[in-house]
Design an enzyme around this catalytic site. Sequence first.
Site, PDB file in Angstrom:
ATOM      1  N   HIS A   1      -4.253   6.828  -0.899  1.00  0.00           N
ATOM      2  CA  HIS A   1      -4.907   5.582  -1.295  1.00  0.00           C
ATOM      3  C   HIS A   1      -3.949   4.602  -1.955  1.00  0.00           C
ATOM      4  O   HIS A   1      -2.825   4.941  -2.314  1.00  0.00           O
ATOM      5  CB  HIS A   1      -6.103   5.852  -2.220  1.00  0.00           C
ATOM      6  CG  HIS A   1      -5.747   6.348  -3.597  1.00  0.00           C
ATOM      7  ND1 HIS A   1      -5.885   7.664  -3.973  1.00  0.00           N
ATOM      8  CD2 HIS A   1      -5.269   5.707  -4.696  1.00  0.00           C
ATOM      9  CE1 HIS A   1      -5.512   7.817  -5.233  1.00  0.00           C
ATOM     10  NE2 HIS A   1      -5.132   6.625  -5.700  1.00  0.00           N
TER      11      HIS A   1
ATOM     12  N   GLU B   1      -8.613   2.320  -3.811  1.00  0.00           N
ATOM     13  CA  GLU B   1      -9.167   2.633  -5.126  1.00  0.00           C
ATOM     14  C   GLU B   1      -9.240   1.352  -5.950  1.00  0.00           C
ATOM     15  O   GLU B   1      -8.232   0.680  -6.156  1.00  0.00           O
ATOM     16  CB  GLU B   1      -8.301   3.658  -5.857  1.00  0.00           C
ATOM     17  CG  GLU B   1      -8.778   3.952  -7.274  1.00  0.00           C
ATOM     18  CD  GLU B   1      -7.815   4.811  -8.080  1.00  0.00           C
ATOM     19  OE1 GLU B   1      -8.037   4.937  -9.306  1.00  0.00           O
ATOM     20  OE2 GLU B   1      -6.838   5.335  -7.501  1.00  0.00           O
TER      21      GLU B   1
ATOM     22  N   HIS C   1       0.191  -7.430  -0.370  1.00  0.00           N
ATOM     23  CA  HIS C   1      -1.146  -7.477   0.215  1.00  0.00           C
ATOM     24  C   HIS C   1      -1.554  -6.105   0.718  1.00  0.00           C
ATOM     25  O   HIS C   1      -0.734  -5.193   0.815  1.00  0.00           O
ATOM     26  CB  HIS C   1      -1.200  -8.478   1.378  1.00  0.00           C
ATOM     27  CG  HIS C   1      -0.273  -8.142   2.520  1.00  0.00           C
ATOM     28  ND1 HIS C   1       0.934  -8.763   2.718  1.00  0.00           N
ATOM     29  CD2 HIS C   1      -0.376  -7.236   3.549  1.00  0.00           C
ATOM     30  CE1 HIS C   1       1.530  -8.266   3.784  1.00  0.00           C
ATOM     31  NE2 HIS C   1       0.742  -7.345   4.314  1.00  0.00           N
TER      32      HIS C   1
ATOM     33  N   GLU D   1      -4.552  -9.079   4.552  1.00  0.00           N
ATOM     34  CA  GLU D   1      -4.093  -9.488   5.875  1.00  0.00           C
ATOM     35  C   GLU D   1      -5.053  -8.954   6.944  1.00  0.00           C
ATOM     36  O   GLU D   1      -5.565  -7.832   6.824  1.00  0.00           O
ATOM     37  CB  GLU D   1      -2.684  -8.961   6.129  1.00  0.00           C
ATOM     38  CG  GLU D   1      -2.068  -9.405   7.446  1.00  0.00           C
ATOM     39  CD  GLU D   1      -0.660  -8.866   7.655  1.00  0.00           C
ATOM     40  OE1 GLU D   1       0.063  -9.452   8.469  1.00  0.00           O
ATOM     41  OE2 GLU D   1      -0.301  -7.853   7.013  1.00  0.00           O
TER      42      GLU D   1
END
Length: 318
Positions: free
Chosen positions: A173, A232, A259, A305
Amino acid sequence: MASTTDTKNYKFNHSMIRVKDPKESVKFYEFLGMKLLKKLEFPEAKFDLYFLGYDSPTAVSGGKNIWDREGLIELTHNHGTESDPNYTINNGNVEPFRGFGHTCISVDNIQAACKRIEDAGYRFQKKLTDGRMRHIAFALDPDGYWVEIVGQKALEETEAVETTDLETYRMNHTMIRVKDAEKSLKFYQEVLGMTLLRTNANEKGGFNLYFLGYSDVPAPGQGTADREGLLELTWNYGTEKNEAFSYHDGNKGPQGFGHICVSVDSLDAACARLESLNVSWKKRLTDGRMKNVAFVLDPDGYWVEIVQNEQFTGEDNF
């Protein structure tokens, strides 16, 4: 290209961070078992992009096309930073520039995995033996970004194991801090189509953790450590009540995190859907020279994005 879009086809493709020296950064992430899957060079703009991820036969996205994967890390290198003594990275964890927190890998045998990293000479923000939380560690990459390490098995089960298999690792994550959990959860679920998989409430510590992804909710008792490509969200109680409070998006100075990226089935249709939902845009498809990417802003101003998953077109947009 399809004229419709379905969020069930979306994937949390990658997280982008800027790096000072790509040789050292690629070396570190390859040491963690990742593979350099793609390099994009933009000499006229003086930057390069390196995409790394787990690619073993047992990896969740192993062998897939680059934009059909989840859990990738994109390293952005601006030419010349490696030899600039004044260039530094904002890792997202130092006031007043907090925002992005860390990436996280999950491993088979956490004690052996951490020992291997330490024996290689890499630094730790937190070792397993530090503090009260003995089931997680945080290694530091060459730029000081935090890489959380969690185990796929119970801590007691791996205590006496001295080996670790890199082919079992997952890029589990990416963590970002959010000001208003309700607004952020609504955005990532209703706008981007993610599913809330798990919530960790820590009332004593004054924060909640929310884990989201493009996957099914785990069965009762089943964790998420074997997954890849999760997001998260960390919410500290009360920040939503402070009008003056904000997190650093990583793109204002000092820069670091750039990003997260979602790949979609139909780029045109997905962007039209986002337009209909009145999202805030950083870049529409029609803006600038790059007509193959768009960027929306989440409630905290983090860039998301949007790219085309080539599985649905048979063509690589890059």
